[in-house]
Each structure stands twice: as C-alpha cells, then as structure tokens.
Scaffold this motif. Structure first.
Motif, PDB file in Angstrom:
ATOM      1  N   SER A 194      -4.757  -2.806   9.261  1.00 32.98           N
ATOM      2  CA  SER A 194      -5.368  -1.535   8.889  1.00 32.98           C
ATOM      3  C   SER A 194      -4.859  -1.119   7.504  1.00 32.98           C
ATOM      4  O   SER A 194      -3.740  -1.472   7.116  1.00 32.98           O
ATOM      5  CB  SER A 194      -4.995  -0.465   9.907  1.00 32.98           C
ATOM      6  OG  SER A 194      -5.281   0.832   9.400  1.00 32.98           O
ATOM      7  N   ASP A 195      -5.658  -0.356   6.784  1.00 33.15           N
ATOM      8  CA  ASP A 195      -5.163   0.183   5.513  1.00 33.15           C
ATOM      9  C   ASP A 195      -4.132   1.290   5.759  1.00 33.15           C
ATOM     10  O   ASP A 195      -3.489   1.773   4.828  1.00 33.15           O
ATOM     11  CB  ASP A 195      -6.309   0.691   4.640  1.00 33.15           C
ATOM     12  CG  ASP A 195      -7.037   1.890   5.221  1.00 33.15           C
ATOM     13  OD1 ASP A 195      -6.866   2.180   6.429  1.00 33.15           O
ATOM     14  OD2 ASP A 195      -7.803   2.542   4.473  1.00 33.15           O
TER      15      ASP A 195
ATOM     16  N   GLN B  12       0.256   0.583   2.945  1.00 35.83           N
ATOM     17  CA  GLN B  12       0.604   1.853   2.301  1.00 35.83           C
ATOM     18  C   GLN B  12       1.632   1.636   1.192  1.00 35.83           C
ATOM     19  O   GLN B  12       1.550   2.253   0.120  1.00 35.83           O
ATOM     20  CB  GLN B  12       1.150   2.833   3.340  1.00 35.83           C
ATOM     21  CG  GLN B  12       0.120   3.301   4.371  1.00 35.83           C
ATOM     22  CD  GLN B  12      -0.990   4.115   3.734  1.00 35.83           C
ATOM     23  OE1 GLN B  12      -0.746   5.109   3.052  1.00 35.83           O
ATOM     24  NE2 GLN B  12      -2.229   3.684   3.931  1.00 35.83           N
ATOM     25  N   GLU B  13       2.594   0.759   1.434  1.00 37.50           N
ATOM     26  CA  GLU B  13       3.578   0.418   0.405  1.00 37.50           C
ATOM     27  C   GLU B  13       2.944  -0.447  -0.679  1.00 37.50           C
ATOM     28  O   GLU B  13       3.186  -0.255  -1.880  1.00 37.50           O
ATOM     29  CB  GLU B  13       4.762  -0.329   1.038  1.00 37.50           C
ATOM     30  CG  GLU B  13       5.647   0.533   1.915  1.00 37.50           C
ATOM     31  CD  GLU B  13       6.399   1.583   1.110  1.00 37.50           C
ATOM     32  OE1 GLU B  13       6.844   1.266  -0.007  1.00 37.50           O
ATOM     33  OE2 GLU B  13       6.530   2.727   1.596  1.00 37.50           O
TER      34      GLU B  13
ATOM     35  N   ASN C 289       5.866  -3.258  -6.038  1.00 36.24           N
ATOM     36  CA  ASN C 289       6.380  -2.945  -4.700  1.00 36.24           C
ATOM     37  C   ASN C 289       6.624  -4.240  -3.931  1.00 36.24           C
ATOM     38  O   ASN C 289       5.875  -5.219  -4.065  1.00 36.24           O
ATOM     39  CB  ASN C 289       5.366  -2.076  -3.946  1.00 36.24           C
ATOM     40  CG  ASN C 289       5.921  -1.544  -2.636  1.00 36.24           C
ATOM     41  OD1 ASN C 289       5.996  -2.268  -1.642  1.00 36.24           O
ATOM     42  ND2 ASN C 289       6.296  -0.272  -2.629  1.00 36.24           N
ATOM     43  N   LYS C 290       7.661  -4.265  -3.110  1.00 38.73           N
ATOM     44  CA  LYS C 290       8.014  -5.511  -2.423  1.00 38.73           C
ATOM     45  C   LYS C 290       6.951  -5.949  -1.411  1.00 38.73           C
ATOM     46  O   LYS C 290       6.940  -7.095  -0.975  1.00 38.73           O
ATOM     47  CB  LYS C 290       9.373  -5.371  -1.733  1.00 38.73           C
ATOM     48  CG  LYS C 290       9.416  -4.415  -0.552  1.00 38.73           C
ATOM     49  CD  LYS C 290      10.806  -4.431   0.092  1.00 38.73           C
ATOM     50  CE  LYS C 290      10.872  -3.551   1.335  1.00 38.73           C
ATOM     51  NZ  LYS C 290      12.206  -3.619   1.980  1.00 38.73           N
TER      52      LYS C 290
ATOM     53  N   ILE D  48      -5.142  -2.825  12.682  1.00 35.54           N
ATOM     54  CA  ILE D  48      -3.869  -2.499  13.315  1.00 35.54           C
ATOM     55  C   ILE D  48      -2.907  -1.851  12.314  1.00 35.54           C
ATOM     56  O   ILE D  48      -2.619  -2.405  11.255  1.00 35.54           O
ATOM     57  CB  ILE D  48      -3.240  -3.765  13.935  1.00 35.54           C
ATOM     58  CG1 ILE D  48      -4.170  -4.288  15.032  1.00 35.54           C
ATOM     59  CG2 ILE D  48      -1.854  -3.471  14.494  1.00 35.54           C
ATOM     60  CD1 ILE D  48      -3.823  -5.672  15.529  1.00 35.54           C
ATOM     61  N   SER D  49      -2.403  -0.680  12.691  1.00 36.18           N
ATOM     62  CA  SER D  49      -1.462   0.036  11.824  1.00 36.18           C
ATOM     63  C   SER D  49      -0.009  -0.249  12.199  1.00 36.18           C
ATOM     64  O   SER D  49       0.885  -0.102  11.370  1.00 36.18           O
ATOM     65  CB  SER D  49      -1.734   1.542  11.867  1.00 36.18           C
ATOM     66  OG  SER D  49      -1.721   2.017  13.200  1.00 36.18           O
TER      67      SER D  49
END
Length: 577
Positions: A133-134, A140-141, A148-149, A93-94
């Motif tokens: 999902s990647d 992505q962050e 990265n938070k 899932i994106s």
C-alpha cells in the motif's frame, strides 16, 4: 545379541528398499499432502460478519469452521487479512504483521488458526509482495527524500530525466503505471492501482524484509502461501521502451511483464532462505507463466522453487466458455498435463475472487440448468489431475449478481475503468453490460447462509449487495436436501479421498474433437476411472472405445441414465471393469 543384529539388519534392508522404491517413483507420483488436499478459498470480507458492521471477519469465519469441516476439505486459502486501507480489498497492505481492523485482531487470528488445526484444516495465506500500500511505512519513508534509506524499496524515476517509458497498469484510470509524486519530483511505478506502488525486488534489503515476513507467519503455524502477482516481481530497472508492437496491447504487455530478468533467481533465493526450512509448507505460484514450459520452471523440483503452479489459461476464456469452445478448452488441460505427467504439480480451478461465478462462466445459471451444471463443473474440478482449488459459495451453485449501476460496484478495477471510459467519451452502457457477466465482484457478494435478512451474512447493511436469489439458494436449505449441490460436492470430496487414482492417476483425454463432451480416464495401479461430462444444454452423444456396459457408475448428477448419450450438463464417474 545375534537376534538383535539380525533384526537391525532386516530393518535397515527394508528401509533401504522402501527408499529405493520411493526414489524410483516419478516426482508426480510421490505423495505429498498438498497434492491430495482439496483447498477451499474463503473471501473473508464476504463470508460471515460476527459484529454487525456489514463486513465479514475472523470471528465470523471461526463461527463457521464446523461448516467448512463438513465439506471434507483439507485446507483454506484465505484472501488477505493484513492491515490495509482497502483500496483493492486487502491486496494493498500497509502492515504485513498486523490484522486489518475490519477483520479483527491478531488474537482473533490465533484463535482461528488453532480452531482450524483442531479440525484438521490447514491454512494457506496470500503473500502479496509485488506491491504494498502507499500507506505502508516503507513507502511513506521512501517518498520523503531521494536519499531516504527506504527509497530503493520501490521503483522511482526522477522527473529531470523526462517522462519514464510507458508501462501499462491494470487498475489505473489512464492505464498508466507511473504516478508523479511532487515531494521528490519523481514518478513511482504501480502495475496495479496508484495506491499499490510496486516493490523493488532488485534491492536485497527489500527481499530480506519479505523473507522475514514469511518466517513470521510460518512460525505462527500457517501451512503455506499463495504467491499473489508473483510473476511480476522482477523488473528491468533501466525500464527500456516497450517493443512498439505491444504498446497498445495489454495482453502482450502482461506477457512482457512475466519475463523479468531475475524472477527465478529471487524465487530460488527465497526457497533457500525460507521455504527449505519449512519443507511441509504449500507454495502456490499464481499466474505461473504463459505456457506449460514456463509454468514448469516454477515447480520443477530440481529447481528448488515452489510446488504448485496456478496458471490462468484455464480461466482466460473470455466472458463464457461456450464462446471459447470446448474442443479448444480441452486442449489447454491436455497440453499442461502432458508437460506435467512425470514431474511438477498443477492446480485445478474454475473460479476465485478475481473471476465471475463458476456456474455463470463455465456452466448455465438459468433456473433449469443451474444445479445440474454446478454439479457437473464440480465433478470436473474434483476429478482432474492436480490440486483442486474451490471458491466459497460454488458448493451452493451461487451465481452472478449482475449489477445494473456503477454505484453498486466497490471494486477499484471496475470503477476506474468506468471513469477512464467516461473521460474518453466511450460507451458506458456497453461497458456495464460486459461487467454484468465479467466483473470479479460477481463472485464477491456475501455468502448465502439462510433465508434471514441479508442471507444470514450480517444484521447490518452489507459492504456489497447480497444476491436477491438467496431466498432459494442458501446453505441452510441445501443441508436439508440430500440431492442438493452442496451435498453432491461433499460426495465428490469424499470420493476423491477414497480413490487415489483421482489424485495421482494418469489422465487420458478421450473423444478429443467432441464439441460438447469432455471425456477422460484416470488410471493408477490397475484402477481405471472414466469421467464423462456434458458441457452443453442438449443431449450429447459420445464416442469412446472403452466397453462400459458392465462397469459401475459410482457418482453422477442424474438419477436415470441413458445409453451412449449424456443428458444436458450430465456428469458420470464410472469405475471401469
């Protein structure tokens, strides 16, 4: 005034009496809608295409809701429809708050939900939060930098520490759950495909994100969740080496995965923060442990977690039930029922989107026996103690398509296993021969509506091949036949609703060692129902101590009955006098 006081006192006394009697009932007998429901699973990609792109969609489902209603079912479990690049058919899932473009829009979803509720059908959605999902914004962050938070939303292993301790993956070509990502010189964990990075439940911020997603959908009006791969959410973030004795044994590794250190802590937190505020929601624990005792932990009402255990022992029987053996199979259901006799609640199912077709695995899909064994298996699912989960198409007796070529498969599981075997120089023909019977895409072929092109599923090229037998096995033909598999299923659902003994009644196994017959009674408040099921293709005698000569057969799949013997794949439901 005096009369009013007396009336109020009487009402209070009566209320206290009812509450007292309710409290005295064991948990297993306390009425809940989700105990009495028959759940119909819809695989949206394969159910009905409305716009001619070869893919099933929400408008297609809407167009067939009268059919779903006609089955008599109470709820639909819908496989994921969230935004997704579709690496694993929506289980990657994106965006958890958007609808996959293949399936339509959020407006379509709102209409579908409204139309379901208008027909008295509840909606259960998949909650897929062991992994994302990647292509999800979080990942992505997360992969951009180590500070990265969103970094701790996932499981990362810095490469300077060396290769991470081995973890097995379900879908990876090399069965390795760690994937190197050069951008931050680190590995990320993926129990499933490399495009499905595992979420880090040890991070409380991530858990709050999940709870917010759940509230979003529950506030929209859905009626519950089926928790996908939920048994894997808790992990030991130090990732110690696997015990040596299980490293090369996937079944043992999966069992190891089940025992995360904070699994039940997280589910109890979820219950407190979300589910307790939606007390009528159905919650289904997929893969609930590896034993009745483990399954009970998920649904023991005193623990305040979930409410239906969906364990896999009843379907983990190899390629076909006949190879596993019926006596052994009966013992699985009986040991679970023993544990759940007084509290907790189970699901009953023989098929879903991850299994071959019910009749091909547990029955006999030859032309001679397909209809009979389909009816017999449906009888089993609808007369056992627990909530029946029934997969779309099984009410028609749809069977395995048995693809010949790897090119026919779309499933990441089959395709990646094929590549892995090919890379190792293994026997590809032997693998494909096994997949003909075992592949989960056997159950994902498009629904067979009629004799028109592509079985009436789509006017375009379907995303997955249609089973060629749709000319003879389809809903339109079976609607017209009062003795069809479809109409028999409807009778079963109606009977279950009429007979509380088939929902709440005590289960007692009979003729335990019979290798061909599954016989049991369901009993409640003096009502006793006997169920006789022949799981073989030959006449099968049975030995029970209950006199049935004066009893009444209330439903069966044969017109002519024989005395003290069951015909091939015969099913009888008998009201005992």
């Amino acid at each position: 005034m005096k009369n009013n006081i007396l009336t109020m006192a009487f009402i209070l006394l009566a209320t206290n009496l009812v509450n007292s009697q309710k409290a005295e009932l064991p948990d297993a007998l306390q009425k809940k809608w989700w105990k009495e429901a028959v759940v119909y699973q819809i695989y949206p990609r394969s159910f009905k295409d409305s716009n001619g792109d070869g893919v099933g969609d929400l408008k297609g489902i809407i167009s067939k809701l009268d059919y779903v209603k006609s089955l008599g079912v109470d709820a639909v479990w819908l496989n994921p429809i969230y935004a997704s690049p579709n690496d694993d058919n929506g289980y990657d899932i994106s965006n958890y708050r958007e609808i996959m473009k293949d399936f339509g829009t959020m407006e379509d979803f709102d209409v579908m939900l409204k139309e379901m509720h208008k027909r008295g059908i509840k909606l259960i959605m998949d909650l897929v939060v062991n992994h994302s999902s990647d292509e999800n914004k979080w990942f992505q962050e997360s992969r951009k930098s180590r500070d990265n938070k969103y970094r701790d939303y996932y499981h990362w292993w810095p490469a300077e520490k060396g290769k991470p301790p081995y973890r097995w993956s379900f879908f990876d070509v090399n069965s390795n759950a760690w994937k190197f990502d050069a951008q931050t010189n680190s590995y990320y964990l993926h129990y499933f495909s490399e495009k499905q990075p595992d979420l880090n439940w040890e991070n409380p911020k991530l858990r709050q994100e999940v709870y917010a997603i759940m509230k979003f959908w529950l506030d929209k009006g859905i009626d519950g969740f089926r928790m996908d791969a939920f048994q894997f959410i808790s992990k030991d973030n130090t990732f110690p080496d696997l015990p040596k004795e299980i490293v090369n044994t996937p079944a043992a590794i999966i069992k190891y995965y089940l025992n995360g250190p904070h699994l039940h802590d997280y589910i109890q937190e979820m219950n407190k923060e979300v589910l307790s505020k939606y007390p009528n929601a159905m919650t289904v624990a997929e893969g609930a442990g590896d034993s009745p005792e483990a399954a009970m932990k998920f649904v023991d009402p005193d623990r305040k977690e979930l409410n239906i255990a969906y364990h896999f022992e009843s379907v983990d029987v190899g390629k076909h039930l006949k190879d596993f053996g019926l006596v052994k199979y009966k013992s699985i259901f009986s040991k679970y029922d023993d544990k759940f006799e007084d509290k907790g609640w189970l699901s009953i199912f023989l098929a879903n989107h991850d299994q071959p077709r019910m009749v091909s695995k547990f029955g006999n899909d030859t032309p001679q026996f397909r209809e009979l064994s389909s009816k017999m298996l449906s009888t089993f699912v609808l007369t056992m103690r627990g909530t029946p989960f029934y997969y779309n198409g099984d009410e028609l007796g749809m069977d395995n398509i048995r693809f010949d070529s790897i090119e026919d498969y779309q499933d990441v599981d089959t395709r990646n296993k094929y590549i892995g075997i090919k890379n190792k120089g293994g026997d590809l023909n032997a693998f494909l021969a096994i997949q003909k019977q075992s592949s989960r895409e056997n159950s994902r072929t498009p629904f067979q509506w009629n004799t028109e092109k592509n079985a009436g599923f789509t006017t375009a090229k379907p995303w997955l091949k249609v089973n060629p037998n749709y000319k003879t096995i389809n809903a339109e033909a079976q609607e017209k036949d009062p003795n069809s598999v479809l109409n028999y299923f409807r009778k079963l659902v109606k009977l279950r609703k009429q007979e509380p003994a088939l929902v709440y009644g005590k289960y007692t196994l009979l003729d335990k060692e019979n290798p061909n017959v599954f016989a049991y009674t369901r009993e409640l408040n003096g009502k006793k129902i006997l169920v006789l099921l022949n799981f073989s293709e030959k006449n099968a005698p049975y030995n029970i101590k209950i006199p049935i000569a004066k009893s009444k057969i209330i439903l069966g799949n044969y017109k002519i009955k024989k005395i003290n013997i069951l015909q091939p794949y015969e099913a009888q439901i008998i009201e005992l006098k």
